[in-house]
Scaffold this motif. Sequence first.
Motif, PDB file in Angstrom:
ATOM      1  N   TYR A   1      -3.258  20.194 -27.183  1.00 23.26           N
ATOM      2  CA  TYR A   1      -2.824  21.319 -26.276  1.00 23.26           C
ATOM      3  C   TYR A   1      -2.370  22.532 -27.586  1.00 23.26           C
ATOM      4  N   PHE A   2      -2.355  23.677 -26.770  1.00 22.15           N
ATOM      5  CA  PHE A   2      -1.856  24.765 -27.682  1.00 22.15           C
ATOM      6  C   PHE A   2      -0.339  24.710 -27.411  1.00 22.15           C
ATOM      7  N   TYR A   3       0.356  24.926 -28.702  1.00 19.62           N
ATOM      8  CA  TYR A   3       1.813  24.672 -28.930  1.00 19.62           C
ATOM      9  C   TYR A   3       2.453  26.118 -29.011  1.00 19.62           C
ATOM     10  N   PHE A   4       3.213  26.404 -28.120  1.00 17.91           N
ATOM     11  CA  PHE A   4       4.019  27.592 -28.156  1.00 17.91           C
ATOM     12  C   PHE A   4       5.647  27.142 -27.923  1.00 17.91           C
ATOM     13  N   GLY A   5       5.961  26.389 -28.829  1.00 20.44           N
ATOM     14  CA  GLY A   5       7.597  25.904 -28.808  1.00 20.44           C
ATOM     15  C   GLY A   5       7.987  25.858 -30.335  1.00 20.44           C
ATOM     16  N   GLY A   6       9.162  25.122 -30.645  1.00 24.22           N
ATOM     17  CA  GLY A   6       9.646  25.180 -31.906  1.00 24.22           C
ATOM     18  C   GLY A   6      10.207  26.233 -32.390  1.00 24.22           C
TER      19      GLY A   6
ATOM     20  N   ASP B   1       1.310  22.655 -35.136  1.00 32.88           N
ATOM     21  CA  ASP B   1       0.895  24.065 -35.460  1.00 32.88           C
ATOM     22  C   ASP B   1       0.498  24.914 -34.309  1.00 32.88           C
ATOM     23  N   ARG B   2      -0.503  25.525 -34.289  1.00 32.29           N
ATOM     24  CA  ARG B   2      -0.872  26.249 -33.023  1.00 32.29           C
ATOM     25  C   ARG B   2      -1.630  25.314 -32.069  1.00 32.29           C
ATOM     26  N   LEU B   3      -2.063  24.196 -32.631  1.00 33.69           N
ATOM     27  CA  LEU B   3      -2.308  23.039 -31.474  1.00 33.69           C
ATOM     28  C   LEU B   3      -1.747  21.609 -31.918  1.00 33.69           C
ATOM     29  N   VAL B   4      -1.357  20.889 -31.000  1.00 32.18           N
ATOM     30  CA  VAL B   4      -0.822  19.844 -31.173  1.00 32.18           C
ATOM     31  C   VAL B   4      -1.411  18.621 -30.458  1.00 32.18           C
ATOM     32  N   GLN B   5      -1.384  17.459 -31.025  1.00 34.36           N
ATOM     33  CA  GLN B   5      -2.515  16.316 -30.569  1.00 34.36           C
ATOM     34  C   GLN B   5      -1.131  15.405 -29.673  1.00 34.36           C
ATOM     35  N   VAL B   6      -1.146  15.200 -28.488  1.00 30.23           N
ATOM     36  CA  VAL B   6      -0.467  14.227 -27.903  1.00 30.23           C
ATOM     37  C   VAL B   6      -1.478  13.507 -26.891  1.00 30.23           C
ATOM     38  N   GLU B   7      -1.055  12.009 -27.384  1.00 31.86           N
ATOM     39  CA  GLU B   7      -1.728  10.873 -26.535  1.00 31.86           C
ATOM     40  C   GLU B   7      -3.388  11.217 -26.359  1.00 31.86           C
TER      41      GLU B   7
ATOM     42  N   PHE C   1      -0.796  23.900 -22.234  1.00 29.52           N
ATOM     43  CA  PHE C   1       0.197  24.538 -23.074  1.00 29.52           C
ATOM     44  C   PHE C   1       1.594  23.801 -23.029  1.00 29.52           C
ATOM     45  N   ILE C   2       2.009  23.635 -24.399  1.00 33.64           N
ATOM     46  CA  ILE C   2       3.293  22.827 -24.546  1.00 33.64           C
ATOM     47  C   ILE C   2       4.112  23.835 -25.096  1.00 33.64           C
ATOM     48  N   THR C   3       5.337  24.056 -24.430  1.00 32.13           N
ATOM     49  CA  THR C   3       6.250  24.907 -24.716  1.00 32.13           C
ATOM     50  C   THR C   3       7.825  24.255 -25.192  1.00 32.13           C
ATOM     51  N   THR C   4       8.459  24.869 -25.383  1.00 29.56           N
ATOM     52  CA  THR C   4      10.055  24.305 -25.690  1.00 29.56           C
ATOM     53  C   THR C   4      10.773  24.126 -24.235  1.00 29.56           C
ATOM     54  N   TYR C   5      11.094  22.852 -23.973  1.00 27.62           N
ATOM     55  CA  TYR C   5      11.644  22.723 -22.685  1.00 27.62           C
ATOM     56  C   TYR C   5      12.404  21.162 -22.677  1.00 27.62           C
ATOM     57  N   PHE C   6      13.853  21.274 -23.092  1.00 25.28           N
ATOM     58  CA  PHE C   6      14.585  20.005 -23.238  1.00 25.28           C
ATOM     59  C   PHE C   6      16.018  20.453 -23.058  1.00 25.28           C
ATOM     60  N   ASN C   7      16.937  19.353 -22.880  1.00 24.54           N
ATOM     61  CA  ASN C   7      18.486  19.631 -22.769  1.00 24.54           C
ATOM     62  C   ASN C   7      18.735  19.892 -24.128  1.00 24.54           C
ATOM     63  N   TYR C   8      19.627  20.759 -24.395  1.00 27.26           N
ATOM     64  CA  TYR C   8      20.316  21.002 -25.887  1.00 27.26           C
ATOM     65  C   TYR C   8      21.585  21.296 -25.677  1.00 27.26           C
ATOM     66  N   PRO C   9      22.380  20.901 -26.697  1.00 28.49           N
ATOM     67  CA  PRO C   9      22.148  19.988 -27.932  1.00 28.49           C
ATOM     68  C   PRO C   9      22.052  18.488 -27.569  1.00 28.49           C
TER      69      PRO C   9
ATOM     70  N   ARG D   1      11.485  27.885 -23.265  1.00 32.36           N
ATOM     71  CA  ARG D   1      11.341  28.997 -24.122  1.00 32.36           C
ATOM     72  C   ARG D   1       9.716  28.926 -24.493  1.00 32.36           C
ATOM     73  N   ILE D   2       9.185  30.157 -24.308  1.00 35.77           N
ATOM     74  CA  ILE D   2       7.812  30.230 -25.012  1.00 35.77           C
ATOM     75  C   ILE D   2       8.117  31.039 -26.348  1.00 35.77           C
ATOM     76  N   VAL D   3       7.588  30.166 -27.444  1.00 40.41           N
ATOM     77  CA  VAL D   3       7.647  30.772 -28.656  1.00 40.41           C
ATOM     78  C   VAL D   3       6.490  31.310 -29.402  1.00 40.41           C
ATOM     79  N   LEU D   4       6.262  32.403 -29.600  1.00 37.78           N
ATOM     80  CA  LEU D   4       4.988  33.052 -30.555  1.00 37.78           C
ATOM     81  C   LEU D   4       5.145  32.842 -32.199  1.00 37.78           C
ATOM     82  N   SER D   5       4.218  32.519 -32.517  1.00 34.08           N
ATOM     83  CA  SER D   5       4.137  32.188 -34.176  1.00 34.08           C
ATOM     84  C   SER D   5       3.239  33.156 -34.682  1.00 34.08           C
ATOM     85  N   ALA D   6       3.399  33.377 -36.061  1.00 36.96           N
ATOM     86  CA  ALA D   6       2.389  33.822 -36.827  1.00 36.96           C
ATOM     87  C   ALA D   6       0.853  32.921 -36.840  1.00 36.96           C
TER      88      ALA D   6
END
Length: 348
Positions: A20-25, A10-16, A307-315, A324-329
């Motif tokens: 983190y604040f999540y600005f991806g997806g 969601d706006r926050l993500v638990q990693v290990e 802050f975790i953003t979108t960052y990966f090889n695609y597809p 990509r920094i992604v904003l959400s509601a």
Amino acid sequence: MSHSIARIPDRLVQVEGKTYFYFGGTAYLGLQSYPPFLEIFSKNVEKCGMHYGASRKSNVSLDIYGTAEDYLAKWVGAESCLTLSSGYLAAQLVIQTLLQQGHSLFAAPNAHTALHLVGVNKTESFEDLSDRLQKEINRGGPMPVLLFDTIDFSGKQFPHFHALKKLPLEKIMLVGDDSHGIGVVGKNGAGCYDLLKTLNPAKLMVCCSLGKGLGIQAGAILGNAADMELLRNTSFFGGASPALPAFMGTLLDATDIYAERRSKLMENDAFFRNVLHHPSLFKHMEGHPTYEFEDADLARTLEKNGFITTYFNYPDAYGPIVGRIVLSAYHDKEDIQQLANCLNALQD
């Protein structure tokens, strides 16, 4: 920078064990854990059922599908609509049907992998695309088809579609993937269908996932009534199980929530642009809440700062990097201010 997590972020993500604040997806309206939306879905599970495994061509049919399709068509400004269980399946149905009809299909630069199949011609540039389309028009035969992403994150499509306007649109069919548009851009969040209609192509179809903007695990195809009826009568459509009926009911019942969350998203996007000192460091499409970047060091530094953003090889592993920094509601203004403060401190 790959992470495995136990639940949908969601706006926050638990990693290990760290938050983190999540600005991806792609959850633009932040619906996947939004209590009012979940309540509507739960009620529709009780009312409509979780799964309907029969063919849509069965002698017993659920009326919720037709009702939802009529609603979607009216909303986006199309004559007719067809839904399937995913956006990927919707795109494949369109492409395979057009190939069987003998059309020559061309994928525009930056087109989504869902629009690529054996038999689809890839193009390296819009100049190359224009030349090949014109040659195909001159050859005669079935109308050539252009496959493209309405939101391709290059800035050459939405919101002005400058690249498309240079093509012989009056002689070709446009098939747009509006997965990143529907629910987010356009009048009342109706996506890009109406915008594309104003370009006056010879024929227009739009396919999309309903999951990114609308939180619905389903796909849709929109176009004229004759084309939708042709697709409806294929063995591809008849052999595929439909989307969950509860999702179709949720789509109909959540209209007020969609409007409320889209308004919040647009407020968040305007706030971020206002507090960001160096927006030119990112590729950004006016009206879409995403900010593209290619710098791996930026992604790592943001992660070190929480802050975790979108960052990966695609597809796949050989594809280009998507940063990509992604904003959400689901973001609070305080989340966005902290992200902007971090970015400003790095660049000032």
